[in-house]
Design a protein around this motif. Structure first.
Motif, PDB file in Angstrom:
ATOM      1  N   SER A 145      -3.715   0.030  -5.105  1.00 21.53           N
ATOM      2  CA  SER A 145      -3.563   0.338  -3.681  1.00 21.53           C
ATOM      3  C   SER A 145      -2.662   1.549  -3.430  1.00 21.53           C
ATOM      4  O   SER A 145      -1.989   1.636  -2.399  1.00 21.53           O
ATOM      5  CB  SER A 145      -3.016  -0.882  -2.926  1.00 21.53           C
ATOM      6  OG  SER A 145      -3.968  -1.916  -2.909  1.00 21.53           O
ATOM      7  N   ALA A 161       1.517  -2.226  -5.279  1.00 22.10           N
ATOM      8  CA  ALA A 161       0.506  -1.223  -4.944  1.00 22.10           C
ATOM      9  C   ALA A 161      -0.162  -0.661  -6.188  1.00 22.10           C
ATOM     10  O   ALA A 161      -1.360  -0.354  -6.173  1.00 22.10           O
ATOM     11  CB  ALA A 161       1.149  -0.090  -4.145  1.00 22.10           C
ATOM     12  N   ILE A 199       0.849  -1.194   0.000  1.00 20.99           N
ATOM     13  CA  ILE A 199       0.000   0.000   0.000  1.00 20.99           C
ATOM     14  C   ILE A 199       0.883   1.242   0.000  1.00 20.99           C
ATOM     15  O   ILE A 199       1.890   1.286   0.714  1.00 20.99           O
ATOM     16  CB  ILE A 199      -0.900   0.049   1.258  1.00 20.99           C
ATOM     17  CG1 ILE A 199      -1.731  -1.225   1.377  1.00 20.99           C
ATOM     18  CG2 ILE A 199      -1.805   1.282   1.242  1.00 20.99           C
ATOM     19  CD1 ILE A 199      -2.344  -1.393   2.761  1.00 20.99           C
ATOM     20  N   ASN A 240      -2.384  -3.537  -7.837  1.00 20.35           N
ATOM     21  CA  ASN A 240      -3.572  -3.858  -7.033  1.00 20.35           C
ATOM     22  C   ASN A 240      -4.433  -2.640  -6.718  1.00 20.35           C
ATOM     23  O   ASN A 240      -5.327  -2.714  -5.865  1.00 20.35           O
ATOM     24  CB  ASN A 240      -3.141  -4.535  -5.733  1.00 20.35           C
ATOM     25  CG  ASN A 240      -2.453  -5.858  -5.967  1.00 20.35           C
ATOM     26  OD1 ASN A 240      -2.762  -6.579  -6.919  1.00 20.35           O
ATOM     27  ND2 ASN A 240      -1.489  -6.185  -5.125  1.00 20.35           N
TER      28      ASN A 240
END
Length: 316
Positions: free
Chosen positions: A283, A278, A246, A281
């Protein structure tokens, strides 16, 4: 034979019962004079319940406005009205004065009976205030941990005579943290997070409140794992090497030509970052600076925000 009670005896019993009922209330009340140790290690004594409190830091603005009646506050910091960072914009409307540590003469003219200054105040300005004011000056603690924030609340609750309200703020913190901790307690694998401030190319390592937020949210601050402390600058190469799960971007842009969301899109479109977990995904996220940057009790909202963003399935 039934016992007969005189009116006088009944009145005495009623008075005793009333007095006993008041014991819990008065046991939590602050006795004056009261003495606490401030951020400089000085013993600060307040002789009577202050009625003209002046705060020069957003962290103490936020605590005071949730603990003390606005009519006892004559001034707040210039940051109290900052919609990007202040959690008390609406509450601050009830207090007229705004001050910075540069406003020495203005602060003295306000005739406060308690002044609260930030831990990072310049020594020369602190000395000028000390010379010009007759009231106690409390230097805030360095709020780089949850425990320090709680201690700040305790200190301010004693100085202002609002022990019960201070305890209520700490309970609010504990309840929120415990709620999140129960959600993330049985995670088999924790996610790695990078707090990335794009306009400084910097992050947050150990000894920061962001590191505390990550810890209590059930994620791992990857910059701290790398041994970084404070607010170091980082390179693209470091981000690629770390490959966090993240990446948290600030919600405030401070650039009139770009929003934070535009910076997120630029980050994701950067060819160098296309293979980051990140990015793949989706994120690379924005969390509210009012919760992630705060160093008051509102920090627990940042813990909740990050935990929910990292593990949304746990918060359905």
């Amino acid at each position: 034979m039934p016992m007969k009670f005189s009116k006088k005896l009944i009145a005495i019993v009623v008075l005793i019962t009333f007095a006993v009922a008041l014991i819990p209330f008065y046991s939590h009340a602050a006795d004056f004079p009261v003495t606490v140790k401030d951020g400089k290690g000085y013993s600060i004594t307040v002789k009577q319940k202050p009625q003209r409190i002046l705060s020069l830091a957003l962290q103490t603005d936020e605590i005071l406005l949730n603990m003390v009646s606005a009519n006892r506050i004559v001034g707040l910091s210039i940051f109290a009205d900052d919609k990007n960072n202040s959690n008390v914009v609406n509450l601050a409307k009830n207090v007229k004065g705004r001050y910075s540590s540069n406003d020495i003469e203005k602060i003295i003219a306000a005739k406060p009976d308690l002044v609260i200054v930030p831990y990072y105040i310049d020594k020369s300005k602190y000395d000028l205030l000390k010379k010009g004011l007759k009231c106690p000056i409390y230097v805030s603690l360095n709020p780089n941990s949850i425990e320090n924030i709680k201690q700040e609340i305790i200190n301010l609750s004693k100085l202002t005579g609002e022990i019960q309200k201070g305890q209520a703020l700490i309970k609010y913190m504990d309840d929120k943290i415990n709620f999140v901790q129960k959600k993330v307690k049985y995670l088999r694998k924790k996610k790695y997070v990078l707090f990335y401030t794009y306009y400084f190319n910097s992050t947050y390592g150990k000894n920061t409140t962001q590191h505390e937020i990550a810890k209590y949210a059930g994620v791992i601050n990857i910059a701290a794992v790398a041994g970084l402390k404070g607010w170091p600058t980082i390179s693209k190469e470091q981000i690629l090497e770390w490959d966090p799960d993240i990446i948290v971007i600030p919600s405030a842009s401070y650039n009139p030509k770009k929003t934070s969301q535009q910076y997120v899109e630029e980050f994701k479109k950067d060819p160098a970052f296309k293979n980051l977990k990140a990015v793949k995904n989706n994120s690379v996220i924005i969390l509210d600076d009012r919760h992630v940057q705060t160093v008051s009790h509102y920090i627990v909202e940042g813990i909740y925000d990050l935990a929910k963003a990292a593990y949304p399935y746990l918060f359905k």
